[in-house]
Every structure is written in C-alpha cells, then in structure tokens.
Motif scaffolding. Sequence first.
Motif, mmCIF file in Angstrom:
data_model
loop_
_atom_site.group_PDB
_atom_site.id
_atom_site.type_symbol
_atom_site.label_atom_id
_atom_site.label_comp_id
_atom_site.label_asym_id
_atom_site.label_seq_id
_atom_site.Cartn_x
_atom_site.Cartn_y
_atom_site.Cartn_z
ATOM 1 N N CYS A 123 -5.896 0.204 5.917
ATOM 2 C CA CYS A 123 -5.905 1.638 5.633
ATOM 3 C C CYS A 123 -6.836 2.363 6.599
ATOM 4 O O CYS A 123 -7.847 1.822 7.041
ATOM 5 C CB CYS A 123 -6.344 1.899 4.193
ATOM 6 N N THR A 155 -1.050 -1.795 -6.815
ATOM 7 C CA THR A 155 0.087 -1.217 -6.095
ATOM 8 C C THR A 155 0.599 0.023 -6.810
ATOM 9 O O THR A 155 0.863 1.045 -6.186
ATOM 10 C CB THR A 155 1.231 -2.243 -5.990
ATOM 11 N N GLN A 156 0.760 -0.056 -8.127
ATOM 12 C CA GLN A 156 1.151 1.115 -8.912
ATOM 13 C C GLN A 156 0.414 1.070 -10.243
ATOM 14 O O GLN A 156 0.496 0.103 -10.987
ATOM 15 C CB GLN A 156 2.659 1.175 -9.147
ATOM 16 N N LYS A 184 0.842 -1.195 0.000
ATOM 17 C CA LYS A 184 0.000 0.000 0.000
ATOM 18 C C LYS A 184 0.879 1.246 0.000
ATOM 19 O O LYS A 184 2.098 1.151 0.085
ATOM 20 C CB LYS A 184 -0.923 -0.024 1.218
ATOM 21 N N ASN A 185 0.244 2.420 -0.098
ATOM 22 C CA ASN A 185 0.977 3.685 -0.056
ATOM 23 C C ASN A 185 1.223 4.083 1.388
ATOM 24 O O ASN A 185 0.277 4.188 2.181
ATOM 25 C CB ASN A 185 0.191 4.789 -0.763
ATOM 26 N N GLU A 207 -6.416 -1.584 -4.164
ATOM 27 C CA GLU A 207 -6.127 -0.975 -5.462
ATOM 28 C C GLU A 207 -4.807 -1.508 -6.014
ATOM 29 O O GLU A 207 -4.018 -2.110 -5.275
ATOM 30 C CB GLU A 207 -6.038 0.550 -5.320
ATOM 31 N N THR A 220 -2.631 4.120 2.692
ATOM 32 C CA THR A 220 -3.758 4.333 1.794
ATOM 33 C C THR A 220 -3.634 3.366 0.618
ATOM 34 O O THR A 220 -2.675 2.608 0.524
ATOM 35 C CB THR A 220 -3.783 5.779 1.264
ATOM 36 N N ASN A 221 -4.617 3.396 -0.255
ATOM 37 C CA ASN A 221 -4.608 2.596 -1.492
ATOM 38 C C ASN A 221 -4.951 1.122 -1.265
ATOM 39 O O ASN A 221 -4.548 0.251 -2.031
ATOM 40 C CB ASN A 221 -3.258 2.695 -2.205
#
Length: 537
Positions: A383, A406-407, A104-105, A404, A400-401
């Motif tokens: 998150c 990863t990139q 995650k971010n 979703e 966050t993220n």
Amino acid sequence: MVKKENVFASQGGPIILAQIENEYGNVMGPYGESGKSYIKWCANMAQSLNVGVPWIMCQQNDAPQPMLNTCNGFYCDDFVPNNPNTPKMWTENWTGWFKQWGGKNSHRTTEDVAFSVARFFQRGGTFNNYYMYHGGTNADRTAGGPYITTSYDYDAPLDEYGNLNQPKYGHLKQLHDVLHSMEKILTYGNISTIDFGNSASITTQTSMMVKKPNEAEDTPSTLKWSWRPENMDNFLLKGKGESTQTQLFDQKVVTNEQSDYLWYMTTVKFKKRDPFLGKNMSLRVNSTAHVLHAFVNGKHIGNQHVENGKFNYVFEKDVKFKSGRNVIALLSITVGLAATFKAPLGNDPVVVDLLGLGKGTAWVNGNNIGRYWPAFISSENGCAAKCNYRGPYHAEKCLTNCGEPTQRWYHVPRSFLNAEGDNTLVLFEEMGGNPSLVSFQTTRVGSVCANVYEKNSIELSCDRKPISAIKFASFGNPYGNCGSFEKGTCESSNNTIDILTQECVGKEKCSIDVSTEKFGAPDCTGSVRRLAVEAIC
C-alpha cells in the motif's frame, strides 16, 4: 423475453445494442477450430432472433460479420475494429477493480479514468460504457470469478451503497458535459492529432465517508445472541451421509450449486496387529476447496484455505489412528448464531460490521446478504500513502487496506429491514469468531474537501445533509491532502473561514468562485494561488 416486451429500439424501446458471449476471445485459443465454430454458431443464432438492433461481441477480434467487435479494458484508444465500417466502441471501461478474499482495496484515480475517456474520443472513439458505474453487492452466493468478495464496489463513481464517490463522479460529469457539447465534431469527419501537452486538474470536491452507530438502539454496541451448534455426530463419529459413491464427488454437482458446504466422509480400518498402527502417519488431502477443515474420529486436526490466488494446495497433518474403524471427515465446522436489532434511523445506507467473526454466511430477515470472511487479513505490504496518477494503471498500482480484513462491512439494503419492530440477523459461522463486536451502522458523507486553483468555481455538497462547519480554509499556497491541509507561506488578507462559513454553513450545498475579489489578494510570488477547504457535514 426482451423482444416479447417490445423494449428494443426497433420496437420503440430504449435498448440500442444486444450482446452475445463476453470476452470469449480471451480464452478460446486452446479450443482451436472448435472455438471458432462456436463463435460462428453464436453469431448465426443471434442474427436468427431478428431483434432489429446491432449485435456486439466484446474482446472478439475475429467476430464474424455482422457482429460488431468491441474493446474492454483500462484503455481502448489504440483499439481498431476488425471492419472499417464498424464504429470504435468501448463496452467496458474499468473504473476500478474487483476485490478478492485476502486482497487489498484497489483504486483507479479520477485523473486516469478521465484521461482514458478523453483520449479514446480524441482517437476516433464513438461509444464509451463504464464497468462499473455503480458498484454493487454479491448477495447470497452470486459472487463469481476467482475468490471475489461479497462487496463489488469496484471504486465506481457511484459506490456499493449508491453514494457519490467524489471526486470521480463529479469530475466525470464535467467531462461528459464537455464531450456532449462537441459530440458531432468528435464523431464525424477525419481525425487529426495536435499535441497540446497533458495536464490533470480536478475542480470537484472530495468526499470522506464515515460510518455512524445505530441510533435506534439504546445500547447499539452489543447485540444479544442466541446460538445453536450443528449436531455433527453422524458425520464426525459415524461417517454417515445422505449418499455413497465409489468415485469422487464434485461439490457443485452434489449440492446443485445451492450450498457452500458439503461433508466428505470415508472410513479406514486397521487390525490390532496391523504393522502401521503406532507409527508416524499423516493425512494428506489434495484440495481446491476455498476452505478445508479435517476431522479424524471426531477430533479437529487442522484447517487450510486458499491464499494469494492459489486454488490448488496440499493439506497435510500428523494423525494417530486406532485399531478398528476410523472416520475421516472433511468440511467446515458450522455454528448458527442469531440476534435481533432495530432498523437504523433515517435514510442513509445500512451496513453491518462483522469484525471479530471468522467465516460464514449472513441473513437479515431471511435475506442472504452474502458470504463474510473478516478473519482473512490482507498482507502488510503493497500500500502507498498517496497514489500517483501518472503512467499506465493496473490493478496492483494504487492499493489501500494493508494488514486489515479484506471485507469488514456488509451492505444491508433497507428493503430487507422492518422499519418498525425487530429485525433478525442470523449467522452461519464456520470458525467460531467473537460476535460481541458485531454492530449495525449507517454510511454517509462525513466531510468534503476541495483544493482548487484561482479562477475556477467549486461546489461543496454534503449529499442532502447540511454543511455544519468549516474545519479548514486557506486561499494562498496551502498544502496537504483532504483531512490534513496546512497553511502555506502566503495567505489572503480576508478571513477565508469566515467567508466560507457565511456562504456555506447550514446549506446542503454552496458554490464558490475562487478569486481575489472574494478572498483578497495574497502575495504568493512564484506560486499559483489556490483555495483549500474542508467542510464538516
């Protein structure tokens, strides 16, 4: 080379320190005396170069003199050098954390970074260096470490694309101005500690970044693709390669670290009356590959990849062998895709959205922009809607993220692009994917916000773009966060939106004094008055 170019401070240049090794102290334990001997050799070799500036060793508590041992980490206020004559130096203040495929971010709050710096100098620190101050991109095959993504944004004050990461950039700038104003007091004399309590108040704007479609294309949403599948008959059906060994291949050695891809092939022969034929059999592979695809006699039987940072796994699938020669091939299946596009207009940083693809490598005009893997989705859990800056920070604290890719977006430097004419995007796709969703975009500030207490000043800036509108403004006791501010129970008598529209709209930046003289005096009994504003860029 550096000494030859006369860039050390002793030669009149800008370089004031030199470093030998990096964080070896974190891993040297298992090497015992050999590790200690190596560190001494490093120190002697460094000194023999006679560069005329001090040498440092990061995270090396037993650094031999005259090496200066320094600290890396989220906090270094408790660090004590191994020699009383060595200045207390923080060579890596981690402003965030790197991202791993499937992760995650990670975000480190502005308040925590600033507090760590202030406390470091309050406790005798003399030198602070940020890692990272400017985020970056691991283009080509430069991503290192444990499964690290192409993006190396690191939640740095300047992001991967060079944009200001607000409020982190602006708040640290204010802190640096204060520290420089008392530089001599902080770095000379004896240290005394007086506890005045702690507070965390940010008076710089928060910038909300957005992605804009490529306006240079008539129909930017869909690129036209051509594709070329790799001819793999020799590998999958014939088991023929470029070399043969009777021992294990090491991929990095065989490919000379020039490729992510290598076919491993072997054959198994069964006679017609072999008792194993017709019985339940399986193919088992002990693997440390990031991704493994398995084929038997040209048929894809399955794949597996690293998850949750576990780089050792066992791939096992049921297989049916035939009498005679059977070919087992292990690798990633690859497909080449190509499309042309126009360079996005303007000067904003360019990204390519690779949503819909599986895993592979991308090139723009022959420049490798890095590995992509948007099919790797992070887990749904972990998150938080809001991050609390209080307490020690760690890499899993403010994420966050969730759920979703990863990139999803990949940086394309404008230096890679042809401003006029066509540009070519080439994808080396391992899993298939759907390229119809791929698009080029630009990233820029979409809106800016501030939530500032009375008797402070706030500057709003759209980073070289004009402020187009004031979406929200309230002076009183508004609540909420950037993008979701709400009016509170008290508000000034003057129209706050009209005042800020006149002060800011049409300008690239504006500065506002938050005061009752400007906005009127709301009756907020028991509440500290503040201004909340959101401006559209």
